[in-house]
Design an enzyme around this catalytic site. Structure first.
Site, PDB file in Angstrom:
ATOM      1  N   LYS A   1      31.776  53.240   3.481  1.00 27.07           N
ATOM      2  CA  LYS A   1      31.476  53.725   4.839  1.00 27.07           C
ATOM      3  C   LYS A   1      32.765  54.072   5.576  1.00 27.07           C
ATOM      4  CE  LYS A   1      27.081  51.344   4.887  1.00 27.07           C
ATOM      5  NZ  LYS A   1      26.309  50.146   5.157  1.00 27.07           N
TER       6      LYS A   1
ATOM      7  N   GLN B   1      26.876  44.742   8.721  1.00 23.29           N
ATOM      8  CA  GLN B   1      26.443  44.859   7.326  1.00 23.29           C
ATOM      9  C   GLN B   1      25.493  43.705   6.968  1.00 23.29           C
ATOM     10  OE1 GLN B   1      27.305  47.477   5.163  1.00 23.29           O
ATOM     11  NE2 GLN B   1      25.763  46.544   3.846  1.00 23.29           N
TER      12      GLN B   1
ATOM     13  N   ASP C   1      22.427  52.093  12.742  1.00 23.60           N
ATOM     14  CA  ASP C   1      21.555  51.730  11.617  1.00 23.60           C
ATOM     15  C   ASP C   1      20.094  52.039  11.950  1.00 23.60           C
ATOM     16  OD1 ASP C   1      22.581  50.885   9.208  1.00 23.60           O
ATOM     17  OD2 ASP C   1      22.944  48.822   9.869  1.00 23.60           O
TER      18      ASP C   1
END
Ligand code: NDP
Length: 287
Positions: A54, A98, A121
């Site tokens: 990422k 995460q 997200d």
């Protein structure tokens, strides 16, 4: 029939190039550089790899990025206070924590603390609620990426029978909402579903995200189906396998994603796309 491969790597690369151009144009006009903060707790090797990918992708498109590494025993209050700071930080437009989190931290509390405007997200109840209302803002990255992969085949989604195997918050549920918006008739299967093979045999569009290697047999695939395999499973010999029996499924499907090189790169591309959108949203340029 031998299916055409859906090249997630190439589609993701095209999206990233487009984002890089937009970032260059934005910053030339004096707008702030889009910024993403990624928080990683603990030393899960898979999570470390995802976070590294990422960050690299952020660099490639010209984003500002911050990586916040926390030890496995970090207290929930500490994590919440870091999120509060990032919510206020004008250099940061997207915040990603995460997953999975250590057991002593409540996922839901963390997800709800991230500002919905910075929730790249797409897991905050506001963003999932907007998706459920058919009016999405920041959309969960993996299902959004799957939708882009299906759209790349040029098949018409309206009226198709879609079957999703897996009903998690990050894959199956939002995928069902995306396909409902696209006017598919959607069946969602999970670990308690009866007669799974019979349901799959009716799928024009099949999306699988279970974490069970080769759970879906090629013989179950409807002739001409579009098959999107979200699963990533590392086997004992180190190789990666999807949730679909690829070699046999590709003889029946019209389009199929490989593992690796299918959905994985798209998840990152959609994260970048969401961060760019969040940067624009924050400036009040996006409705
Ligand atoms: P979860 O474990 O959270 O969810 C798995 C889902 O699959 C659950 O809904 C579960 O049902 C269902 N399931 C499990 N076994 C069966 C079975 N035998 N038959 C039918 N359904 C079953 O996993 P995630 O959603 O987080 O991830 C799924 C897979 O996708 C993993 O391989 C993961 O690595 C991969 N993934 C890949 C991404 C990418 O970018 N390519 C991104 C995210 C995930 P129940 O709810 O009843 O338990």
């Amino acid at each position: 029939m031998s299916a055409q491969l859906i090249d997630g790597k190439k589609i993701a690369r095209d999206i990233q190039q487009d984002i890089a151009k937009k970032v260059a144009a934005m910053t030339q006009q004096g707008n702030p550089t889009p910024g993403l903060a990624v928080i990683l707790i603990g030393d899960n090797p898979a999570s470390q790899i995802y976070v590294a990918h990422k960050q690299k992708a952020c660099e490639q498109v010209g984003f500002y990025s911050e990586k916040i590494m926390l030890s496995h025993d970090t207290k929930e209050e500490k994590l919440l206070s870091i999120i509060d700071d990032l919510n206020k930080n004008p250099k940061i437009h997207g915040i990603l924590v995460q997953l999975p989190l250590p057991a002593h931290i409540n996922n839901q509390t963390i997800i709800e603390r991230i500002s919905p405007l910075k929730d790249v997200d797409g897991f905050h109840p506001y963003n999932l609620g907007r998706l459920a209302q058919g009016n999405p803002v920041l959309r969960p990255c993996t299902p959004y990426g799957c939708l882009k992969l299906i759209e790349s085949t040029d098949i018409i989604l309206k009226g198709k029978d879609a079957v999703i195997v897996g009903s998690s918050m990050i894959v199956g549920r939002p995928m069902a909402l995306e396909l409902l918006i696209a006017k598919c008739t959607v069946t969602v299967c999970h670990s308690q579903t009866q007669h799974l093979a019979d349901k799959i045999k009716k799928a024009d569009i099949l999306i699988v995200g279970t974490g069970k290697p080769e759970l879906i047999k090629g013989a179950w695939i409807k002739e001409g189906a579009v098959v999107i395999d979200v699963g990533i499973n590392r086997l004992a010999d180190g190789s990666l396998k999807g949730d679909v029996e690829f070699e046999t499924a590709k003889e029946r499907a019209s389009f199929i994603t490989p593992v690796p090189g299918g959905v994985g790169p798209m998840t990152i591309a959609m994260l970048l796309s969401n961060t760019l959108q969040a940067a624009t949203l924050n400036k009040g340029l996006f409705e």
